[in-house]
Design an enzyme around this catalytic site. Structure first.
Site, PDB file in Angstrom:
ATOM      1  N   HIS A  27       6.303 -31.521   9.683  1.00 57.89           N
ATOM      2  CA  HIS A  27       5.611 -30.253   9.415  1.00 57.89           C
ATOM      3  C   HIS A  27       4.569 -30.391   8.315  1.00 57.89           C
ATOM      4  CE1 HIS A  27       8.400 -28.484  12.146  1.00 57.89           C
ATOM      5  NE2 HIS A  27       9.421 -28.933  11.424  1.00 57.89           N
ATOM      6  N   HIS A  68       9.271 -24.462   8.648  1.00 58.27           N
ATOM      7  CA  HIS A  68       8.193 -25.166   9.354  1.00 58.27           C
ATOM      8  C   HIS A  68       6.820 -24.944   8.735  1.00 58.27           C
ATOM      9  CE1 HIS A  68      10.399 -25.799  13.468  1.00 58.27           C
ATOM     10  NE2 HIS A  68      11.119 -26.195  12.413  1.00 58.27           N
ATOM     11  N   ASP A  85       0.875  -1.174   0.000  1.00 58.67           N
ATOM     12  CA  ASP A  85       0.000   0.000   0.000  1.00 58.67           C
ATOM     13  C   ASP A  85       0.915   1.227   0.000  1.00 58.67           C
ATOM     14  OD1 ASP A  85       0.928   0.258   2.598  1.00 58.67           O
ATOM     15  OD2 ASP A  85      -1.045   0.256   3.537  1.00 58.67           O
ATOM     16  N   CYS A 130       3.092  -3.285   4.055  1.00 62.65           N
ATOM     17  CA  CYS A 130       2.256  -2.136   4.447  1.00 62.65           C
ATOM     18  C   CYS A 130       2.941  -1.499   5.657  1.00 62.65           C
ATOM     19  CB  CYS A 130       0.803  -2.554   4.701  1.00 62.65           C
ATOM     20  SG  CYS A 130       0.540  -3.704   6.064  1.00 62.65           S
ATOM     21  N   THR A 139       2.504  -1.878   8.988  1.00 63.64           N
ATOM     22  CA  THR A 139       2.884  -2.860  10.016  1.00 63.64           C
ATOM     23  C   THR A 139       3.057  -4.267   9.456  1.00 63.64           C
ATOM     24  OG1 THR A 139       0.548  -3.321  10.408  1.00 63.64           O
ATOM     25  CG2 THR A 139       1.575  -1.653  11.819  1.00 63.64           C
ATOM     26  N   ARG A 184       6.943   0.468   8.685  1.00 60.74           N
ATOM     27  CA  ARG A 184       7.034   1.395   9.814  1.00 60.74           C
ATOM     28  C   ARG A 184       7.608   0.715  11.048  1.00 60.74           C
ATOM     29  NH1 ARG A 184       0.966   3.821   8.660  1.00 60.74           N
ATOM     30  NH2 ARG A 184       1.555   5.210   6.969  1.00 60.74           N
ATOM     31  N   GLY A 190      -2.166  -5.788   8.258  1.00 56.36           N
ATOM     32  CA  GLY A 190      -3.323  -5.798   7.340  1.00 56.36           C
ATOM     33  C   GLY A 190      -3.074  -6.680   6.130  1.00 56.36           C
TER      34      GLY A 190
END
Ligand code: RB5
Length: 150
Positions: A135, A100, A10, A67, A69, A111, A72
């Protein structure tokens, strides 16, 4: 290992996406940029879905989503059948997400981490193979859950 990489962001991840796309191209990867294409505010689910749908239908491909963080992007990507998106903040989580979880999309937050760490995370993600074995059974359980919800 991966033959094609779909990348998306984004507005918050735009500058990192530009840098990482060039970094990957220089390293010889085939990279497809699904946007966004500027720092104008956009909605992250649009780009998470564009990348996730390509990865889900293209054998031997993976995705990178950025994005603010990474949260989202990862939430949205994991709504797509067949996607295992891992939000990684360091090299260790990137490595484990491949070993795994056989993650096929890497999400990061521009950010939250510096660009140098982002490059290292991308490199570790792409250089690490799924371990299989015990796994695989756990991934089969995830697939079963996906199927039962269709
Ligand atoms: C955009 O401001 C921000 O909400 C987005 O980039 C992301 O962090 C969402 O999870």
């Amino acid at each position: 290992m991966f033959k094609k990489i779909y990348i998306g962001s984004d507005h918050a991840g735009f500058l990192y996406k530009e840098k990482i796309r060039e970094f990957l191209k220089t390293a010889g990867y085939e990279v497809v940029d699904k946007g966004c294409y500027s720092e104008e505010p956009v909605d992250y689910p649009t780009y998470a879905l564009l990348v996730s749908k390509e990865v889900a239908t293209t054998p031997e491909s993976c995705g990178i989503l950025i994005c603010g963080t990474g949260i989202g992007m990862s939430i949205t990507a994991n709504k797509v059948h067949g996607i295992r998106c891992a939000l990684c903040y360091n090299e260790y989580t990137a490595e484990m997400s491949r070993k795994h979880n056989n993650a096929n999309i890497l999400a990061m937050g521009s950010r939250v981490i510096g660009l140098d760490i982002a490059y290292s995370i991308v490199k570790r993600f792409l250089d690490t193979k799924f371990e299989g074995g015990r796994h695989q059974k756990r991934l089969d359980l995830i697939c079963e859950a996906e199927r039962s919800q269709q």
